[in-house]
Design a protein around this motif. Structure first.
Motif, PDB file in Angstrom:
ATOM      1  N   SER A  89      -1.982  -0.904  -3.840  1.00 47.91           N
ATOM      2  CA  SER A  89      -3.154  -0.114  -3.449  1.00 47.91           C
ATOM      3  C   SER A  89      -2.648   1.183  -2.834  1.00 47.91           C
ATOM      4  O   SER A  89      -1.442   1.384  -2.686  1.00 47.91           O
ATOM      5  CB  SER A  89      -4.039  -0.875  -2.455  1.00 47.91           C
ATOM      6  N   ASP A 135      -3.623   4.514   0.246  1.00 50.41           N
ATOM      7  CA  ASP A 135      -4.289   4.754   1.515  1.00 50.41           C
ATOM      8  C   ASP A 135      -5.707   5.272   1.334  1.00 50.41           C
ATOM      9  O   ASP A 135      -6.412   5.498   2.320  1.00 50.41           O
ATOM     10  CB  ASP A 135      -3.476   5.722   2.375  1.00 50.41           C
ATOM     11  N   GLU A 136      -6.143   5.478   0.103  1.00 46.45           N
ATOM     12  CA  GLU A 136      -7.536   5.869  -0.140  1.00 46.45           C
ATOM     13  C   GLU A 136      -8.474   4.668  -0.075  1.00 46.45           C
ATOM     14  O   GLU A 136      -9.688   4.845  -0.062  1.00 46.45           O
ATOM     15  CB  GLU A 136      -7.658   6.560  -1.499  1.00 46.45           C
ATOM     16  N   THR A 137      -7.925   3.472  -0.070  1.00 49.10           N
ATOM     17  CA  THR A 137      -8.729   2.256   0.052  1.00 49.10           C
ATOM     18  C   THR A 137      -8.433   1.582   1.382  1.00 49.10           C
ATOM     19  O   THR A 137      -7.441   1.886   2.049  1.00 49.10           O
ATOM     20  CB  THR A 137      -8.429   1.280  -1.100  1.00 49.10           C
ATOM     21  N   ASN A 138      -9.267   0.653   1.771  1.00 47.51           N
ATOM     22  CA  ASN A 138      -9.100  -0.043   3.040  1.00 47.51           C
ATOM     23  C   ASN A 138      -8.653  -1.483   2.814  1.00 47.51           C
ATOM     24  O   ASN A 138      -9.057  -2.400   3.519  1.00 47.51           O
ATOM     25  CB  ASN A 138     -10.418  -0.022   3.830  1.00 47.51           C
ATOM     26  N   LEU A 139      -7.827  -1.704   1.799  1.00 51.36           N
ATOM     27  CA  LEU A 139      -7.377  -3.042   1.456  1.00 51.36           C
ATOM     28  C   LEU A 139      -6.196  -3.465   2.323  1.00 51.36           C
ATOM     29  O   LEU A 139      -5.337  -2.657   2.661  1.00 51.36           O
ATOM     30  CB  LEU A 139      -6.978  -3.090  -0.020  1.00 51.36           C
ATOM     31  N   GLN A 140      -6.159  -4.728   2.679  1.00 47.82           N
ATOM     32  CA  GLN A 140      -5.053  -5.273   3.456  1.00 47.82           C
ATOM     33  C   GLN A 140      -3.833  -5.419   2.560  1.00 47.82           C
ATOM     34  O   GLN A 140      -3.944  -5.803   1.394  1.00 47.82           O
ATOM     35  CB  GLN A 140      -5.442  -6.642   4.038  1.00 47.82           C
ATOM     36  N   GLN A 156       2.010  -3.390  12.078  1.00 52.84           N
ATOM     37  CA  GLN A 156       2.411  -1.984  11.984  1.00 52.84           C
ATOM     38  C   GLN A 156       3.822  -1.729  12.499  1.00 52.84           C
ATOM     39  O   GLN A 156       4.153  -0.624  12.937  1.00 52.84           O
ATOM     40  CB  GLN A 156       1.418  -1.075  12.734  1.00 52.84           C
ATOM     41  N   ALA A 169       1.135   5.056   0.732  1.00 45.88           N
ATOM     42  CA  ALA A 169       0.399   6.066   1.501  1.00 45.88           C
ATOM     43  C   ALA A 169       0.918   7.462   1.192  1.00 45.88           C
ATOM     44  O   ALA A 169       2.090   7.662   0.843  1.00 45.88           O
ATOM     45  CB  ALA A 169       0.522   5.787   2.994  1.00 45.88           C
ATOM     46  N   GLU A 174       3.314  -1.300   3.945  1.00 44.61           N
ATOM     47  CA  GLU A 174       2.854   0.042   3.596  1.00 44.61           C
ATOM     48  C   GLU A 174       4.056   0.972   3.511  1.00 44.61           C
ATOM     49  O   GLU A 174       4.901   0.991   4.406  1.00 44.61           O
ATOM     50  CB  GLU A 174       1.856   0.586   4.612  1.00 44.61           C
ATOM     51  N   ARG A 200       0.858  -1.179   0.000  1.00 45.43           N
ATOM     52  CA  ARG A 200       0.000   0.000   0.000  1.00 45.43           C
ATOM     53  C   ARG A 200       0.899   1.235   0.000  1.00 45.43           C
ATOM     54  O   ARG A 200       1.814   1.336   0.825  1.00 45.43           O
ATOM     55  CB  ARG A 200      -0.909   0.028   1.222  1.00 45.43           C
TER      56      ARG A 200
END
Length: 203
Positions: free
Chosen positions: A108, A110-115, A152, A52, A119, A50
């Motif tokens: 992906s 950070d505008e989506t909530n995909l796993q 995280q 971000a 990141e 992801r």
């Protein structure tokens, strides 16, 4: 009552006339962040990423095209702006860089909530042109962080800085310099993320 109307009417008319002759704001030239990157052929990795939007200062978190004319003074070019705030421009450029590189295909933002397994984020410290006497250069400085998605935890961090000389002080030349600096930064960040992602445990 009639007397009052006779006084008010000319005043109101004068105000309307004054409003009609006020100078109108000049429209801004809107610039996209140019790119000359080409698509590469590479073996895809198995993990997902992801991308971000990096955090930044209040001044840079805007569509203004920032310039440091001297010392610690930061300003912006008049009647010119980016199509998006600088952090969004950089995030989208990095995403495009990964897509063109071809090694990380599961992408992906950070505008989506995909796993995602990892990141990429960080702090945008500089996204501006700077004067060095009569010379101008574009400076992009990113403190990048690669974070594991499952807990995280920060896997790696690194400062990237690109300085691109610009041959002209006019805004189109400066924008072209931002494009060249963005391409150089993209390659460095993509190579670093792929290297870290391939060696770091996913869990």
């Amino acid at each position: 009552m009639k007397r009052a109307y006779q006084v008010i009417a000319p005043v109101a008319l004068a105000l309307v006339s004054a409003c009609s002759i006020l100078p109108k704001a000049d429209p801004s030239d809107v610039y996209r962040l140019p790119s000359a990157q080409t698509t590469a052929q590479a073996s895809p990795v198995a993990w997902s990423l992801r991308v971000a939007k990096p955090q930044t200062s209040e001044f840079l978190d805007s569509p203004r095209i920032a310039v440091v004319p001297n010392g610690d003074l930061i300003s912006s070019y008049a009647n010119s702006r980016w199509s998006d705030p600088a952090p969004v421009l950089l995030r989208n450029r990095l995403l495009d860089g990964f897509q063109r590189d071809g090694r990380v295909t599961l992408l992906s933002t950070d505008e989506t909530n995909l796993q995602a397994d990892f990141e990429l984020g960080g702090q945008l410290q500089a996204f501006q042109s700077e004067y060095r006497g009569s010379a101008v250069e574009v400076v992009i400085r990113l403190d990048a962080r690669l974070v594991r998605g499952s807990d995280q935890r920060i896997i790696a961090s690194k400062r990237f800085e690109v300085r691109q000389p610009v041959g002209d002080t006019k805004v189109p030349a400066v924008v072209a310099g931002f494009g060249q600096a963005g391409d150089a930064l993209n390659k460095q960040v993509v190579d670093w993320v792929v290297g870290q992602g391939n060696t770091a445990p996913k869990r």
